[in-house]
Design a protein around this motif. Sequence first.
Motif, PDB file in Angstrom:
ATOM      1  N   ARG A  86     -44.181  38.971 -10.555  1.00  0.00           N
ATOM      2  CA  ARG A  86     -45.389  39.652 -10.074  1.00  0.00           C
ATOM      3  C   ARG A  86     -45.724  40.905 -10.881  1.00  0.00           C
ATOM      4  O   ARG A  86     -46.441  41.775 -10.424  1.00  0.00           O
ATOM      5  CB  ARG A  86     -45.270  39.993  -8.587  1.00  0.00           C
ATOM      6  N   THR A  87     -45.206  40.997 -12.088  1.00  0.00           N
ATOM      7  CA  THR A  87     -45.544  42.101 -12.975  1.00  0.00           C
ATOM      8  C   THR A  87     -46.546  41.572 -13.995  1.00  0.00           C
ATOM      9  O   THR A  87     -46.279  40.591 -14.687  1.00  0.00           O
ATOM     10  CB  THR A  87     -44.290  42.665 -13.669  1.00  0.00           C
ATOM     11  N   LEU A  88     -47.694  42.219 -14.067  1.00  0.00           N
ATOM     12  CA  LEU A  88     -48.814  41.716 -14.852  1.00  0.00           C
ATOM     13  C   LEU A  88     -48.888  42.299 -16.259  1.00  0.00           C
ATOM     14  O   LEU A  88     -49.628  41.801 -17.101  1.00  0.00           O
ATOM     15  CB  LEU A  88     -50.123  42.026 -14.108  1.00  0.00           C
ATOM     16  N   ILE A  89     -48.150  43.367 -16.512  1.00  0.00           N
ATOM     17  CA  ILE A  89     -48.237  44.111 -17.766  1.00  0.00           C
ATOM     18  C   ILE A  89     -47.040  43.763 -18.650  1.00  0.00           C
ATOM     19  O   ILE A  89     -45.897  43.878 -18.204  1.00  0.00           O
ATOM     20  CB  ILE A  89     -48.204  45.632 -17.484  1.00  0.00           C
ATOM     21  N   PRO A  90     -47.246  43.378 -19.912  1.00  0.00           N
ATOM     22  CA  PRO A  90     -46.106  43.207 -20.810  1.00  0.00           C
ATOM     23  C   PRO A  90     -45.452  44.570 -21.041  1.00  0.00           C
ATOM     24  O   PRO A  90     -46.141  45.565 -21.268  1.00  0.00           O
ATOM     25  CB  PRO A  90     -46.722  42.679 -22.110  1.00  0.00           C
ATOM     26  N   LEU A  91     -44.133  44.606 -20.959  1.00  0.00           N
ATOM     27  CA  LEU A  91     -43.419  45.883 -21.002  1.00  0.00           C
ATOM     28  C   LEU A  91     -42.244  45.846 -21.971  1.00  0.00           C
ATOM     29  O   LEU A  91     -41.711  44.791 -22.280  1.00  0.00           O
ATOM     30  CB  LEU A  91     -42.861  46.217 -19.608  1.00  0.00           C
ATOM     31  N   ASP A  92     -41.848  47.040 -22.401  1.00  0.00           N
ATOM     32  CA  ASP A  92     -40.551  47.271 -23.027  1.00  0.00           C
ATOM     33  C   ASP A  92     -39.702  47.971 -21.981  1.00  0.00           C
ATOM     34  O   ASP A  92     -40.219  48.775 -21.201  1.00  0.00           O
ATOM     35  CB  ASP A  92     -40.660  48.221 -24.226  1.00  0.00           C
ATOM     36  N   ILE A  93     -38.410  47.694 -21.993  1.00  0.00           N
ATOM     37  CA  ILE A  93     -37.497  48.413 -21.120  1.00  0.00           C
ATOM     38  C   ILE A  93     -36.370  48.982 -21.971  1.00  0.00           C
ATOM     39  O   ILE A  93     -35.798  48.279 -22.811  1.00  0.00           O
ATOM     40  CB  ILE A  93     -36.955  47.529 -19.976  1.00  0.00           C
ATOM     41  N   CYS A 111     -44.103  37.090 -15.946  1.00  0.00           N
ATOM     42  CA  CYS A 111     -43.671  35.760 -15.521  1.00  0.00           C
ATOM     43  C   CYS A 111     -44.811  35.109 -14.738  1.00  0.00           C
ATOM     44  O   CYS A 111     -45.239  35.648 -13.718  1.00  0.00           O
ATOM     45  CB  CYS A 111     -42.421  35.877 -14.643  1.00  0.00           C
ATOM     46  N   PRO A 112     -45.309  33.962 -15.190  1.00  0.00           N
ATOM     47  CA  PRO A 112     -46.447  33.331 -14.513  1.00  0.00           C
ATOM     48  C   PRO A 112     -46.089  32.623 -13.204  1.00  0.00           C
ATOM     49  O   PRO A 112     -46.974  32.235 -12.454  1.00  0.00           O
ATOM     50  CB  PRO A 112     -46.959  32.333 -15.551  1.00  0.00           C
ATOM     51  N   SER A 113     -44.805  32.467 -12.925  1.00  0.00           N
ATOM     52  CA  SER A 113     -44.391  31.708 -11.748  1.00  0.00           C
ATOM     53  C   SER A 113     -44.672  32.480 -10.459  1.00  0.00           C
ATOM     54  O   SER A 113     -44.557  33.704 -10.410  1.00  0.00           O
ATOM     55  CB  SER A 113     -42.899  31.397 -11.826  1.00  0.00           C
ATOM     56  N   ASP A 114     -45.003  31.749  -9.424  1.00  0.00           N
ATOM     57  CA  ASP A 114     -45.165  32.385  -8.111  1.00  0.00           C
ATOM     58  C   ASP A 114     -43.839  32.384  -7.341  1.00  0.00           C
ATOM     59  O   ASP A 114     -43.779  32.791  -6.191  1.00  0.00           O
ATOM     60  CB  ASP A 114     -46.275  31.722  -7.301  1.00  0.00           C
ATOM     61  N   GLN A 115     -42.776  31.945  -8.001  1.00  0.00           N
ATOM     62  CA  GLN A 115     -41.433  31.956  -7.429  1.00  0.00           C
ATOM     63  C   GLN A 115     -40.547  32.848  -8.279  1.00  0.00           C
ATOM     64  O   GLN A 115     -40.352  32.584  -9.468  1.00  0.00           O
ATOM     65  CB  GLN A 115     -40.841  30.540  -7.407  1.00  0.00           C
ATOM     66  N   PRO A 120     -37.265  34.774 -15.785  1.00  0.00           N
ATOM     67  CA  PRO A 120     -36.055  35.169 -16.500  1.00  0.00           C
ATOM     68  C   PRO A 120     -35.650  36.605 -16.167  1.00  0.00           C
ATOM     69  O   PRO A 120     -36.477  37.428 -15.765  1.00  0.00           O
ATOM     70  CB  PRO A 120     -36.454  35.059 -17.974  1.00  0.00           C
ATOM     71  N   THR A 121     -34.367  36.886 -16.347  1.00  0.00           N
ATOM     72  CA  THR A 121     -33.839  38.236 -16.191  1.00  0.00           C
ATOM     73  C   THR A 121     -33.563  38.793 -17.579  1.00  0.00           C
ATOM     74  O   THR A 121     -33.005  38.097 -18.430  1.00  0.00           O
ATOM     75  CB  THR A 121     -32.542  38.224 -15.362  1.00  0.00           C
ATOM     76  N   TYR A 122     -33.970  40.031 -17.793  1.00  0.00           N
ATOM     77  CA  TYR A 122     -33.744  40.702 -19.069  1.00  0.00           C
ATOM     78  C   TYR A 122     -32.534  41.619 -18.909  1.00  0.00           C
ATOM     79  O   TYR A 122     -32.657  42.758 -18.471  1.00  0.00           O
ATOM     80  CB  TYR A 122     -35.001  41.469 -19.494  1.00  0.00           C
ATOM     81  N   GLU A 123     -31.360  41.084 -19.239  1.00  0.00           N
ATOM     82  CA  GLU A 123     -30.112  41.833 -19.067  1.00  0.00           C
ATOM     83  C   GLU A 123     -30.043  42.996 -20.037  1.00  0.00           C
ATOM     84  O   GLU A 123     -30.516  42.911 -21.175  1.00  0.00           O
ATOM     85  CB  GLU A 123     -28.909  40.918 -19.276  1.00  0.00           C
ATOM     86  N   ALA A 124     -29.401  44.064 -19.589  1.00  0.00           N
ATOM     87  CA  ALA A 124     -29.286  45.279 -20.391  1.00  0.00           C
ATOM     88  C   ALA A 124     -28.425  45.051 -21.635  1.00  0.00           C
ATOM     89  O   ALA A 124     -28.740  45.526 -22.719  1.00  0.00           O
ATOM     90  CB  ALA A 124     -28.709  46.405 -19.550  1.00  0.00           C
ATOM     91  N   GLY A 125     -27.294  44.385 -21.463  1.00  0.00           N
ATOM     92  CA  GLY A 125     -26.373  44.218 -22.572  1.00  0.00           C
ATOM     93  C   GLY A 125     -25.468  45.426 -22.779  1.00  0.00           C
ATOM     94  O   GLY A 125     -24.545  45.387 -23.590  1.00  0.00           O
ATOM     95  N   VAL A 126     -25.756  46.495 -22.044  1.00  0.00           N
ATOM     96  CA  VAL A 126     -24.944  47.721 -22.073  1.00  0.00           C
ATOM     97  C   VAL A 126     -24.914  48.276 -20.649  1.00  0.00           C
ATOM     98  O   VAL A 126     -25.875  48.093 -19.895  1.00  0.00           O
ATOM     99  CB  VAL A 126     -25.528  48.796 -23.031  1.00  0.00           C
TER     100      VAL A 126
END
Length: 158
Positions: A86-93, A111-115, A120-126
């Motif tokens: 449900r986030t509409l803006i492309p982002l950097d984290i 993410c276009p899914s309504d579920q 996907p999850t963007y893992e930190a890696g740190v």
Amino acid sequence: MRALLVCLALLFSGCLAALPDNDDLPVEKACLISAGQAVPITVEVARTPAERSRGLMDRERLAPNAGMLFVYNNQRRADHGFWMYRTLIPLDIAYLDRDGTIGAIRPMVPCPSDQGRDCPTYEAGVPFYRALEMNLGYFESQGIGVGDRLSLNASDCR
């Protein structure tokens, strides 16, 4: 059938009303600092689980030098991450340590899914204590990268 649709609409609006309204988050002046520059930004600060859960959901835009800072009391593991449900803006984290030093930066797309489970999850890696979301490409465009840091002391941007 019409009564069912009305009931569903009321139920759905009630679920949305239960989500925290992040328009009331505290806003702070901050500074991204690299070896060669200091970049002033404004951040909304999400400290509670409800505020962090809501994040930037359903927002259609984010000001050019603005972002959202997610603050945790305890260190998050490297496999902890964020999703774009449900986030509409492309982002950097940017994932930050206790001192605000950037340990990793990840691009994230809506993410276009309504579920949520299909996003996907963007893992930190740190391991991290804070995470800073900005518009996609912001860190690169400003010359900010891993090893640079975020200061919540706006006077660091002078």
